[in-house]
Design a protein around this motif. Structure first.
Motif, PDB file in Angstrom:
ATOM      1  N   LEU A   4      -0.618   6.017 -11.436  1.00  0.00           N
ATOM      2  CA  LEU A   4      -0.063   7.270 -11.825  1.00  0.00           C
ATOM      3  C   LEU A   4       0.817   7.744 -10.688  1.00  0.00           C
ATOM      4  O   LEU A   4       1.657   8.638 -11.203  1.00  0.00           O
ATOM      5  CB  LEU A   4      -1.155   8.281 -12.365  1.00  0.00           C
ATOM      6  N   PHE A   5       0.338   7.615  -9.465  1.00  0.00           N
ATOM      7  CA  PHE A   5       0.894   8.253  -8.426  1.00  0.00           C
ATOM      8  C   PHE A   5       2.402   7.456  -8.220  1.00  0.00           C
ATOM      9  O   PHE A   5       3.419   8.212  -8.013  1.00  0.00           O
ATOM     10  CB  PHE A   5       0.250   7.837  -6.980  1.00  0.00           C
ATOM     11  N   ARG A   6       2.449   6.246  -8.413  1.00  0.00           N
ATOM     12  CA  ARG A   6       3.752   5.556  -8.423  1.00  0.00           C
ATOM     13  C   ARG A   6       4.802   5.942  -9.393  1.00  0.00           C
ATOM     14  O   ARG A   6       6.026   6.121  -9.236  1.00  0.00           O
ATOM     15  CB  ARG A   6       3.662   4.023  -8.378  1.00  0.00           C
ATOM     16  N   ALA A   7       4.104   6.261 -10.645  1.00  0.00           N
ATOM     17  CA  ALA A   7       4.882   7.005 -11.744  1.00  0.00           C
ATOM     18  C   ALA A   7       5.094   8.344 -11.636  1.00  0.00           C
ATOM     19  O   ALA A   7       6.084   8.938 -12.508  1.00  0.00           O
ATOM     20  CB  ALA A   7       4.113   6.706 -12.949  1.00  0.00           C
ATOM     21  N   GLY A   8       4.613   8.990 -10.654  1.00  0.00           N
ATOM     22  CA  GLY A   8       4.901  10.439 -10.280  1.00  0.00           C
ATOM     23  C   GLY A   8       4.194  11.370 -11.246  1.00  0.00           C
ATOM     24  O   GLY A   8       4.376  12.483 -11.207  1.00  0.00           O
ATOM     25  N   ALA A   9       3.152  10.722 -11.639  1.00  0.00           N
ATOM     26  CA  ALA A   9       2.544  11.657 -12.795  1.00  0.00           C
ATOM     27  C   ALA A   9       1.079  12.507 -11.860  1.00  0.00           C
ATOM     28  O   ALA A   9       0.379  13.431 -12.451  1.00  0.00           O
ATOM     29  CB  ALA A   9       1.699  10.822 -13.769  1.00  0.00           C
ATOM     30  N   CYS A  10       0.794  12.159 -10.902  1.00  0.00           N
ATOM     31  CA  CYS A  10      -0.153  12.700  -9.992  1.00  0.00           C
ATOM     32  C   CYS A  10      -0.026  12.627  -8.553  1.00  0.00           C
ATOM     33  O   CYS A  10       0.999  12.025  -8.130  1.00  0.00           O
ATOM     34  CB  CYS A  10      -1.596  12.071 -10.057  1.00  0.00           C
ATOM     35  N   GLN A  11      -0.580  13.784  -7.808  1.00  0.00           N
ATOM     36  CA  GLN A  11       0.103  13.891  -6.423  1.00  0.00           C
ATOM     37  C   GLN A  11      -0.911  13.214  -5.575  1.00  0.00           C
ATOM     38  O   GLN A  11      -0.522  12.961  -4.382  1.00  0.00           O
ATOM     39  CB  GLN A  11      -0.222  15.757  -5.962  1.00  0.00           C
ATOM     40  N   GLN A  12      -2.030  12.928  -5.586  1.00  0.00           N
ATOM     41  CA  GLN A  12      -2.816  12.194  -4.669  1.00  0.00           C
ATOM     42  C   GLN A  12      -3.315  10.839  -5.510  1.00  0.00           C
ATOM     43  O   GLN A  12      -3.448  10.576  -6.618  1.00  0.00           O
ATOM     44  CB  GLN A  12      -4.141  12.978  -4.722  1.00  0.00           C
ATOM     45  N   ASN A  13      -3.643  10.030  -4.374  1.00  0.00           N
ATOM     46  CA  ASN A  13      -3.935   8.453  -4.899  1.00  0.00           C
ATOM     47  C   ASN A  13      -5.217   7.810  -4.232  1.00  0.00           C
ATOM     48  O   ASN A  13      -5.506   6.806  -4.209  1.00  0.00           O
ATOM     49  CB  ASN A  13      -2.991   7.348  -4.950  1.00  0.00           C
ATOM     50  N   SER A  14      -5.868   8.986  -3.672  1.00  0.00           N
ATOM     51  CA  SER A  14      -7.184   8.553  -2.899  1.00  0.00           C
ATOM     52  C   SER A  14      -8.211   8.303  -3.684  1.00  0.00           C
ATOM     53  O   SER A  14      -8.335   8.685  -5.090  1.00  0.00           O
ATOM     54  CB  SER A  14      -7.454   9.889  -1.740  1.00  0.00           C
TER      55      SER A  14
END
Length: 195
Positions: free
Chosen positions: A93-103
């Motif tokens: 989702l982070f790579r697609a720009g759908a969320c701000q965090q990937n932790s």
């Protein structure tokens, strides 16, 4: 998908019209006279289905994941997470720009990915170590789900015990995934004892 007759059959089923004559034409190349394929055996539904599926590459992990003692939902998540790495985690989702965090939602240290959950998440490693102690398996400090997966097959000599251990491991991966989802959707951390 495989190349071959199965694709043609899926196209026929996909548009809602399954014409018997078209299916018959798909089977014609493999059925000559009153014999199936090379003529050494009579036709059966099993042989027809196998022929429609085409050739598949054998995978070394199928007996661990699709174990007869596993619950289907555990096997399904286990295959998507631990083996195929196809669960929808925050790194996608982070790579697609759908969320701000990937932790990571469980440990907060690494990125939330299938690889992290299985290989390096400290929370899943601690849970894995606790289960290994419960089963009486020697634990090392670097245990994670993937190392355990390979180790348990060698540890247990009995096929029955191997199946039980693989079922426990599939349940472990499933419950780690469910705990991660609980944290994501309820904005609350599930305790390790709750797993």
């Amino acid at each position: 998908m495989t190349d071959g007759p199965m694709n043609h059959l899926q196209m026929l089923v996909g548009d809602g019209n399954l014409y018997i004559c078209r299916v018959k034409n798909i089977f014609k190349p493999a059925y000559t006279g009153n014999r199936w394929l090379n003529g050494d055996k009579a036709y059966s539904i099993k042989y027809g289905y196998d022929w429609l599926q085409g050739q598949h590459e054998p995978v070394p992990w199928h007996y661990r994941v699709w174990n007869s003692l596993n619950i289907f939902k555990h096997s399904f998540i286990y295959s998507l997470d631990g083996v195929l790495e196809r669960l929808k985690t925050r790194d996608h989702l982070f790579r697609a720009g759908a969320c701000q965090q990937n932790s990571c939602l469980l440990c907060g240290v690494g990125e939330d990915s299938c690889l992290h959950l299985v290989f390096s998440c400290t929370s899943s490693s601690r849970i894995c170590q606790q289960i290994m102690l419960w089963l009486g398996i020697k634990v090392s400090s670097y245990e994670n789900v993937f190392i355990t997966w390979k180790k348990w097959g060698r540890w247990f000599k009995s096929k029955k015990l191997q199946k039980v251990s693989y079922a426990v491991l599939a349940a472990l991966v499933y419950h780690i995934w469910m705990s991660r989802n609980y944290t994501l959707w309820n904005d609350a951390v599930n305790s390790q004892s709750g797993l």
